[in-house]
Scaffold this motif. Structure first.
Motif, PDB file in Angstrom:
ATOM      1  N   LEU A  15     -11.728  -0.217  -7.456  1.00 55.63           N
ATOM      2  CA  LEU A  15     -11.331  -1.352  -6.617  1.00 55.63           C
ATOM      3  C   LEU A  15      -9.835  -1.631  -6.734  1.00 55.63           C
ATOM      4  O   LEU A  15      -9.168  -1.906  -5.734  1.00 55.63           O
ATOM      5  CB  LEU A  15     -12.123  -2.600  -6.998  1.00 55.63           C
ATOM      6  N   THR A  16      -9.294  -1.540  -7.977  1.00 53.18           N
ATOM      7  CA  THR A  16      -7.855  -1.771  -8.151  1.00 53.18           C
ATOM      8  C   THR A  16      -7.043  -0.745  -7.381  1.00 53.18           C
ATOM      9  O   THR A  16      -6.115  -1.084  -6.641  1.00 53.18           O
ATOM     10  CB  THR A  16      -7.483  -1.687  -9.645  1.00 53.18           C
ATOM     11  N   LEU A  17      -7.419   0.542  -7.547  1.00 56.09           N
ATOM     12  CA  LEU A  17      -6.696   1.594  -6.832  1.00 56.09           C
ATOM     13  C   LEU A  17      -6.805   1.395  -5.335  1.00 56.09           C
ATOM     14  O   LEU A  17      -5.837   1.562  -4.589  1.00 56.09           O
ATOM     15  CB  LEU A  17      -7.253   2.967  -7.218  1.00 56.09           C
ATOM     16  N   PHE A  18      -8.013   1.002  -4.898  1.00 56.05           N
ATOM     17  CA  PHE A  18      -8.210   0.801  -3.469  1.00 56.05           C
ATOM     18  C   PHE A  18      -7.312  -0.318  -2.955  1.00 56.05           C
ATOM     19  O   PHE A  18      -6.684  -0.196  -1.898  1.00 56.05           O
ATOM     20  CB  PHE A  18      -9.672   0.464  -3.190  1.00 56.05           C
ATOM     21  N   PHE A  19      -7.205  -1.398  -3.747  1.00 54.02           N
ATOM     22  CA  PHE A  19      -6.346  -2.518  -3.343  1.00 54.02           C
ATOM     23  C   PHE A  19      -4.902  -2.045  -3.183  1.00 54.02           C
ATOM     24  O   PHE A  19      -4.229  -2.356  -2.192  1.00 54.02           O
ATOM     25  CB  PHE A  19      -6.455  -3.628  -4.388  1.00 54.02           C
ATOM     26  N   MET A  20      -4.433  -1.239  -4.161  1.00 55.15           N
ATOM     27  CA  MET A  20      -3.063  -0.739  -4.071  1.00 55.15           C
ATOM     28  C   MET A  20      -2.899   0.165  -2.849  1.00 55.15           C
ATOM     29  O   MET A  20      -1.867   0.132  -2.167  1.00 55.15           O
ATOM     30  CB  MET A  20      -2.697   0.022  -5.349  1.00 55.15           C
ATOM     31  N   LEU A  21      -3.919   0.982  -2.560  1.00 49.35           N
ATOM     32  CA  LEU A  21      -3.849   1.866  -1.395  1.00 49.35           C
ATOM     33  C   LEU A  21      -3.734   1.057  -0.105  1.00 49.35           C
ATOM     34  O   LEU A  21      -2.945   1.386   0.777  1.00 49.35           O
ATOM     35  CB  LEU A  21      -5.091   2.753  -1.337  1.00 49.35           C
ATOM     36  N   VAL A  22      -4.521  -0.025  -0.014  1.00 49.91           N
ATOM     37  CA  VAL A  22      -4.485  -0.833   1.214  1.00 49.91           C
ATOM     38  C   VAL A  22      -3.113  -1.481   1.377  1.00 49.91           C
ATOM     39  O   VAL A  22      -2.533  -1.486   2.474  1.00 49.91           O
ATOM     40  CB  VAL A  22      -5.594  -1.902   1.191  1.00 49.91           C
ATOM     41  N   VAL A  23      -2.563  -2.012   0.266  1.00 53.10           N
ATOM     42  CA  VAL A  23      -1.239  -2.633   0.353  1.00 53.10           C
ATOM     43  C   VAL A  23      -0.205  -1.608   0.819  1.00 53.10           C
ATOM     44  O   VAL A  23       0.616  -1.884   1.708  1.00 53.10           O
ATOM     45  CB  VAL A  23      -0.847  -3.240  -1.012  1.00 53.10           C
ATOM     46  N   THR A  24      -0.279  -0.377   0.241  1.00 54.76           N
ATOM     47  CA  THR A  24       0.661   0.671   0.654  1.00 54.76           C
ATOM     48  C   THR A  24       0.503   0.994   2.131  1.00 54.76           C
ATOM     49  O   THR A  24       1.492   1.106   2.861  1.00 54.76           O
ATOM     50  CB  THR A  24       0.415   1.945  -0.175  1.00 54.76           C
ATOM     51  N   ALA A  25      -0.744   1.127   2.585  1.00 53.46           N
ATOM     52  CA  ALA A  25      -0.967   1.493   3.985  1.00 53.46           C
ATOM     53  C   ALA A  25      -0.450   0.403   4.916  1.00 53.46           C
ATOM     54  O   ALA A  25       0.171   0.691   5.943  1.00 53.46           O
ATOM     55  CB  ALA A  25      -2.460   1.735   4.229  1.00 53.46           C
ATOM     56  N   ILE A  26      -0.661  -0.868   4.548  1.00 50.40           N
ATOM     57  CA  ILE A  26      -0.181  -1.949   5.409  1.00 50.40           C
ATOM     58  C   ILE A  26       1.342  -1.989   5.408  1.00 50.40           C
ATOM     59  O   ILE A  26       1.973  -2.228   6.449  1.00 50.40           O
ATOM     60  CB  ILE A  26      -0.810  -3.291   4.966  1.00 50.40           C
ATOM     61  N   ALA A  27       1.945  -1.697   4.229  1.00 48.52           N
ATOM     62  CA  ALA A  27       3.407  -1.645   4.182  1.00 48.52           C
ATOM     63  C   ALA A  27       3.930  -0.536   5.084  1.00 48.52           C
ATOM     64  O   ALA A  27       4.934  -0.719   5.789  1.00 48.52           O
ATOM     65  CB  ALA A  27       3.870  -1.427   2.747  1.00 48.52           C
ATOM     66  N   ILE A  28       3.229   0.614   5.103  1.00 47.40           N
ATOM     67  CA  ILE A  28       3.630   1.709   6.003  1.00 47.40           C
ATOM     68  C   ILE A  28       3.572   1.224   7.444  1.00 47.40           C
ATOM     69  O   ILE A  28       4.463   1.491   8.248  1.00 47.40           O
ATOM     70  CB  ILE A  28       2.712   2.935   5.802  1.00 47.40           C
ATOM     71  N   LEU A  29       2.520   0.475   7.760  1.00 47.90           N
ATOM     72  CA  LEU A  29       2.362  -0.030   9.133  1.00 47.90           C
ATOM     73  C   LEU A  29       3.505  -0.960   9.522  1.00 47.90           C
ATOM     74  O   LEU A  29       4.011  -0.917  10.639  1.00 47.90           O
ATOM     75  CB  LEU A  29       1.015  -0.759   9.233  1.00 47.90           C
ATOM     76  N   MET A  30       3.956  -1.810   8.567  1.00 47.09           N
ATOM     77  CA  MET A  30       4.918  -2.860   8.902  1.00 47.09           C
ATOM     78  C   MET A  30       6.377  -2.400   8.834  1.00 47.09           C
ATOM     79  O   MET A  30       7.212  -2.897   9.578  1.00 47.09           O
ATOM     80  CB  MET A  30       4.745  -4.045   7.943  1.00 47.09           C
ATOM     81  N   MET A  31       6.696  -1.490   7.909  1.00 44.85           N
ATOM     82  CA  MET A  31       8.089  -1.104   7.692  1.00 44.85           C
ATOM     83  C   MET A  31       8.674  -0.413   8.925  1.00 44.85           C
ATOM     84  O   MET A  31       7.980   0.324   9.614  1.00 44.85           O
ATOM     85  CB  MET A  31       8.169  -0.111   6.531  1.00 44.85           C
ATOM     86  N   ARG A  32       9.989  -0.619   9.149  1.00 46.02           N
ATOM     87  CA  ARG A  32      10.629   0.117  10.237  1.00 46.02           C
ATOM     88  C   ARG A  32      11.676   1.101   9.747  1.00 46.02           C
ATOM     89  O   ARG A  32      12.156   1.918  10.505  1.00 46.02           O
ATOM     90  CB  ARG A  32      11.212  -0.860  11.248  1.00 46.02           C
ATOM     91  N   HIS A  33      12.033   1.011   8.448  1.00 47.80           N
ATOM     92  CA  HIS A  33      12.919   2.021   7.876  1.00 47.80           C
ATOM     93  C   HIS A  33      12.095   3.253   7.589  1.00 47.80           C
ATOM     94  O   HIS A  33      11.195   3.215   6.765  1.00 47.80           O
ATOM     95  CB  HIS A  33      13.541   1.514   6.575  1.00 47.80           C
ATOM     96  N   LEU A  34      12.409   4.362   8.271  1.00 47.71           N
ATOM     97  CA  LEU A  34      11.564   5.541   8.115  1.00 47.71           C
ATOM     98  C   LEU A  34      11.638   6.097   6.703  1.00 47.71           C
ATOM     99  O   LEU A  34      10.668   6.653   6.206  1.00 47.71           O
ATOM    100  CB  LEU A  34      11.970   6.612   9.128  1.00 47.71           C
ATOM    101  N   PHE A  35      12.808   5.939   6.033  1.00 50.77           N
ATOM    102  CA  PHE A  35      12.909   6.424   4.653  1.00 50.77           C
ATOM    103  C   PHE A  35      11.862   5.734   3.780  1.00 50.77           C
ATOM    104  O   PHE A  35      11.135   6.386   3.027  1.00 50.77           O
ATOM    105  CB  PHE A  35      14.321   6.151   4.115  1.00 50.77           C
ATOM    106  N   ALA A  36      11.753   4.416   3.916  1.00 47.61           N
ATOM    107  CA  ALA A  36      10.759   3.676   3.136  1.00 47.61           C
ATOM    108  C   ALA A  36       9.351   4.123   3.501  1.00 47.61           C
ATOM    109  O   ALA A  36       8.488   4.279   2.624  1.00 47.61           O
ATOM    110  CB  ALA A  36      10.927   2.183   3.374  1.00 47.61           C
ATOM    111  N   VAL A  37       9.127   4.354   4.800  1.00 54.50           N
ATOM    112  CA  VAL A  37       7.796   4.777   5.232  1.00 54.50           C
ATOM    113  C   VAL A  37       7.414   6.107   4.589  1.00 54.50           C
ATOM    114  O   VAL A  37       6.306   6.270   4.069  1.00 54.50           O
ATOM    115  CB  VAL A  37       7.754   4.882   6.778  1.00 54.50           C
ATOM    116  N   VAL A  38       8.374   7.053   4.590  1.00 52.85           N
ATOM    117  CA  VAL A  38       8.081   8.378   4.019  1.00 52.85           C
ATOM    118  C   VAL A  38       7.822   8.267   2.520  1.00 52.85           C
ATOM    119  O   VAL A  38       6.876   8.862   1.991  1.00 52.85           O
ATOM    120  CB  VAL A  38       9.252   9.337   4.314  1.00 52.85           C
ATOM    121  N   MET A  39       8.642   7.451   1.825  1.00 46.91           N
ATOM    122  CA  MET A  39       8.444   7.280   0.387  1.00 46.91           C
ATOM    123  C   MET A  39       7.091   6.634   0.107  1.00 46.91           C
ATOM    124  O   MET A  39       6.374   7.013  -0.817  1.00 46.91           O
ATOM    125  CB  MET A  39       9.560   6.407  -0.197  1.00 46.91           C
TER     126      MET A  39
END
Lengths: 184, 139
Positions: A7-31
């Protein structure tokens, strides 16, 4: 305990995926996509798939991040402002998700020793591979021996992709030089 | 309760898959679409691997002296093998997609979907006005 880790790992994965969705700096998205791959590698370890975990860490977090950074350097670094919000993608995604969840209702309980996936072939591989092949790692034994043709097919796919990439961007430097001569 | 706990994993992976799917469908930048596709792909892998997990099981690796204790439970190695192949094929398709993006940028000067569609429709309109009558208006 295991459920807690998942569950902890899943929570971190969801946060990362949502951050990918929201970010507009492609460098941050790729990282962040590299971070996503590493987190999924951790999840693979908790699911007993150690071979998959290190392949994902090397290929998903390593090579694909490098390839994406290269593409980013050749194209652009920022995403344009997103288009006006349209409800259609959201509806499509929610509909697909609910159909998939409906499909899982028939699946065996997670970790159940009687699940159909564990009968027949998996048991046969686990009991016979020590006699047939004698390699301690069953995954290696299956990959290289029982399903050797699969691996051969995979090599063909990688070769085809390499040829495709070379054809697509092979003449890049040459075309650029020609363009510069043309404009001067 | 047992039903919910036993299926929670699958649902969580489907939620992740759908976030990746949403990135692919709703975002116009091609690099971001590829990243979304990777998120989707990794979630499918996790879903698939979770089918092979056995309660109390361990990684399917025998002791090196091959003295196999029959009481040890091993997880199903077959999904692991299939997903190993899928990861490598996935990176092959990703690199092909990225090469296509580089070419698209070279031709159109942008990697945003709506800008490319605009350029396309402009080209189409020019072609229609130049050769439309000769082709019956459907050039």
């Amino acid at each position: 305990m295991e459920l807690f880790i998942i569950l902890t790992l899943f929570f971190m994965l969801v946060v990362t995926a949502i951050a990918i969705l929201m970010m507009r700096h492609l460098f941050a998205v790729v990282m962040l996509s590299g971070v996503f791959s590493l987190l999924s590698a951790l999840l693979f370890v908790t699911l007993d798939a150690v071979d998959v975990a290190f392949t994902e860490a090397a290929v998903g977090a390593g090579i694909s991040t490098v390839l994406m950074l290269g593409t980013m350097a050749l194209t652009s670094r920022n995403e344009k402002m997103p288009r006006d919000f349209s409800p259609i993608p959201l509806l499509v995604v929610i509909a697909t998700g609910s159909v998939l969840i409906y499909g899982t209702l028939d699946m065996p309980i997670f970790g159940s020793p009687t699940s159909p996936a564990l009968s027949h072939l998996a048991t046969a591989y686990l009991t016979q591979s020590p006699h047939d092949i004698g390699v301690p790692n069953v995954v290696t034994a299956i990959l290289a021996s029982y399903r050797g043709y699969d691996t051969l097919g995979e090599t063909v796919v990688v070769f085809t992709a390499c040829v495709g990439v070379l054809i697509l961007i092979g003449g890049l430097a040459r075309r650029r030089r020609k363009d510069e001569e043309g404009t001067n | 309760m047992e039903f919910i706990l036993g299926h929670l994993n699958y649902w969580l992976f489907i939620v992740l898959m759908m976030i990746g799917f949403y990135i692919v469908v709703a975002r116009g930048n091609y690099i971001k679409k590829i990243v979304g596709l990777n998120v989707f792909q990794a979630s499918v892998f996790m879903f698939y691997i979770s089918i092979g997990k056995v309660d109390g099981g361990t990684a399917p690796i025998f002791p090196t002296d091959m003295n196999i204790d029959p009481n040890v439970v091993y997880s199903n190695p077959l999904p692991h093998v299939l997903i190993l192949t899928a990861i490598v094929v996935g990176i092959a398709t990703t690199s092909l997609g990225l090469a296509l993006i580089v070419r698209i940028r070279e031709e159109f000067g942008t990697i945003e979907e709506d800008e490319i569609l605009e350029i396309e429709s402009k080209l189409q309109a020019e072609e229609n006005s130049a050769e439309g009558p000769a082709m019956g208006g459907r050039a």
